[in-house]
Motif scaffolding. Structure first.
Motif, PDB file in Angstrom:
ATOM      1  N   GLY A 306     -14.188 -26.214  31.749  1.00  0.00           N
ATOM      2  CA  GLY A 306     -14.825 -25.123  30.814  1.00  0.00           C
ATOM      3  C   GLY A 306     -16.646 -24.478  31.251  1.00  0.00           C
ATOM      4  O   GLY A 306     -17.136 -24.919  31.151  1.00  0.00           O
ATOM      5  N   PHE A 307     -15.918 -24.156  33.074  1.00  0.00           N
ATOM      6  CA  PHE A 307     -17.684 -24.197  33.855  1.00  0.00           C
ATOM      7  C   PHE A 307     -18.118 -22.881  33.735  1.00  0.00           C
ATOM      8  O   PHE A 307     -16.568 -22.060  34.703  1.00  0.00           O
ATOM      9  CB  PHE A 307     -18.056 -25.314  34.495  1.00  0.00           C
ATOM     10  N   LEU A 308     -19.223 -22.113  33.788  1.00  0.00           N
ATOM     11  CA  LEU A 308     -18.656 -20.939  34.465  1.00  0.00           C
ATOM     12  C   LEU A 308     -19.847 -20.547  35.483  1.00  0.00           C
ATOM     13  O   LEU A 308     -21.157 -21.421  35.213  1.00  0.00           O
ATOM     14  CB  LEU A 308     -19.143 -19.661  33.451  1.00  0.00           C
ATOM     15  N   PRO A 309     -20.530 -19.582  36.220  1.00  0.00           N
ATOM     16  CA  PRO A 309     -18.975 -18.831  36.330  1.00  0.00           C
ATOM     17  C   PRO A 309     -17.183 -18.955  37.446  1.00  0.00           C
ATOM     18  O   PRO A 309     -16.821 -18.078  37.546  1.00  0.00           O
ATOM     19  CB  PRO A 309     -19.962 -17.867  37.254  1.00  0.00           C
ATOM     20  N   THR A 310     -18.118 -20.216  37.532  1.00  0.00           N
ATOM     21  CA  THR A 310     -16.199 -20.699  37.858  1.00  0.00           C
ATOM     22  C   THR A 310     -16.254 -22.100  37.742  1.00  0.00           C
ATOM     23  O   THR A 310     -17.325 -22.802  37.932  1.00  0.00           O
ATOM     24  CB  THR A 310     -16.391 -20.103  39.686  1.00  0.00           C
TER      25      THR A 310
END
Length: 403
Positions: A306-310
């Motif tokens: 669960g990490f953004l941007p990727t």
């Protein structure tokens, strides 16, 4: 006849007065009692502008009331607040807190504006990988010490200001000065709770969260009855996770410092529901391989990325650590342009198919990955969605009764 008379009376009864927005009510009172007067025409225009540009929404994380980005930054507000002394400003903030508390949603004693999570550290080019909320604008209340070391001590945690909320029946807690909270993840956390629970009596089913934060998805897996291994590099998030786990009555162990050198067999021997490693998730694959070689954590049925941007840097690790599970679900978070979602799905499928073929020497192999679903969680920017790609992998090397 009595019914007709009653209906006649109801048709002519006075409507209930419209409830005034609590922030508006507080500002109106403050203008009337505290704000200095000016020339009549100028004053009327100023007051009207103050009310029209003031925030109307708020979110309560007891005991904090959080206002939306940009609150009290209009030209009129900036001018007025600059001319007011500290006592006058505090009078406004306290009035807002008092009116919000009257709504019955919870008593609030602290007020802040959510200015978002900066991508980089203050004054630096380095990425803000800990997602520290340095843009938080604190208006009223003691939010704890402004400065602590890179590795906070127990006394730092005790002196900090902590808030909490309940989503999907699960409690979460965090220190808003040091840790972000993503309210928009509530839908995705509920979706995770919709996956199948392990059969009764099965304590060998595990989940892994490679970006644990304060326990967003960790707690959903724990609520499903799984044991959870998780990784997080922000000590403030880890402390929030620990406090939240205890509030939900789940046993939890934090592995940090010298304990990180202990063998996995020792670290997992206590039977805790949640084990969190305060270190980079780059160590996760090696640690889990060590545990599995000792016959532990073989059946990893879910991995959250669960990490953004990727979260793409950990996808291959997620593939590797689930190699023994008869069925595993990988939840891959990614920001994707709305027009590119299907192309991204196909690219992810191709990547995992390539890894499956390589693992079997190019013969197709027994592990079969399939991108089963794409969840569009929320918009991240215009035309960009925060997506979760669910990859189901079947054909691991342990049986359904294996350990």
């Amino acid at each position: 006849m009595a019914t007709q008379q009653l209906g006649h009376k109801n048709r002519h009864s006075k409507p209930k007065p419209r409830q005034v927005n609590p922030i508006t009510a507080a500002i109106q009172s403050w203008i009337a009692t505290t704000l200095p007067s000016t020339e009549s025409e100028t004053q009327d225009s100023r007051n009207e502008n103050l009310l029209s540009t003031a925030p109307k929404r708020f979110t309560i994380y007891e005991p904090l009331a959080l206002l939306p980005t940009g609150s009290f930054t209009s030209e009129t507000w900036a001018s007025v607040l600059q001319t007011c002394d500290e006592a006058a400003c505090n009078s406004l903030w306290q009035s807002i807190l008092k009116e919000i508390s009257k709504t019955g949603q919870g008593k609030v004693t602290h007020l802040a504006v959510n200015e978002g999570i900066p991508l980089h550290k203050d004054g630096e080019d380095a990425e803000n990988v800990r997602r520290s909320p340095s843009g938080l604008r604190m208006l009223f209340g003691d939010f704890g010490p402004a400065r602590v070391g890179e590795q906070p001590k127990g006394s730092d945690f005790e002196d900090a200001f902590w808030v909490g909320t309940k989503q999907n029946g699960i409690l979460q807690t965090w220190a808003p000065r040091w840790t972000m909270f993503s309210r928009g993840n509530v839908k995705e956390k509920a979706r995770v709770l919709g996956f199948n629970r392990p059969p009764a009596g099965r304590e060998d089913v595990w989940a892994v969260d490679l970006y644990a934060g304060i326990g967003y998805f960790v707690f959903s897996y724990a609520a499903l009855g799984m044991r959870v291994l998780c990784w997080e590099i922000n000590p403030w998030s880890v402390e929030g996770l620990r406090r939240g786990a205890e509030a939900n009555k789940w046993s939890v162990k934090v592995i940090q410092g010298e304990d990180l050198a202990l063998p996995m067999k020792t670290l997992l021997a206590g039977g805790e529901k949640i084990i969190v490693f305060l270190e980079s998730n780059e160590r996760a694959s090696k640690r889990i391989a060590e545990a599995q070689s000792a016959g532990l954590a073989s059946n990893i049925s879910h991995v959250n990325c669960g990490f953004l941007p990727t979260s793409e840097p950990v996808w291959e690790s997620a593939w590797e650590i689930t190699r023994l599970a008869p069925e595993a679900w990988l939840h891959l978070h990614d920001n994707v342009g709305v027009a590119d979602i299907e192309n991204r799905r196909a690219a992810i499928q191709a990547t995992f198919t390539t890894w499956a073929a390589a693992a079997s020497g190019g013969r197709g192999g027994s592990r079969v990955p399939s991108v089963e679903h794409v969840e569009q969680v929320k918009t991240f920017a215009p035309g960009v969605w925060h997506c979760v790609f669910d990859v189901c992998i079947t054909g691991g090397s342990i049986s359904n009764n294996g350990t």
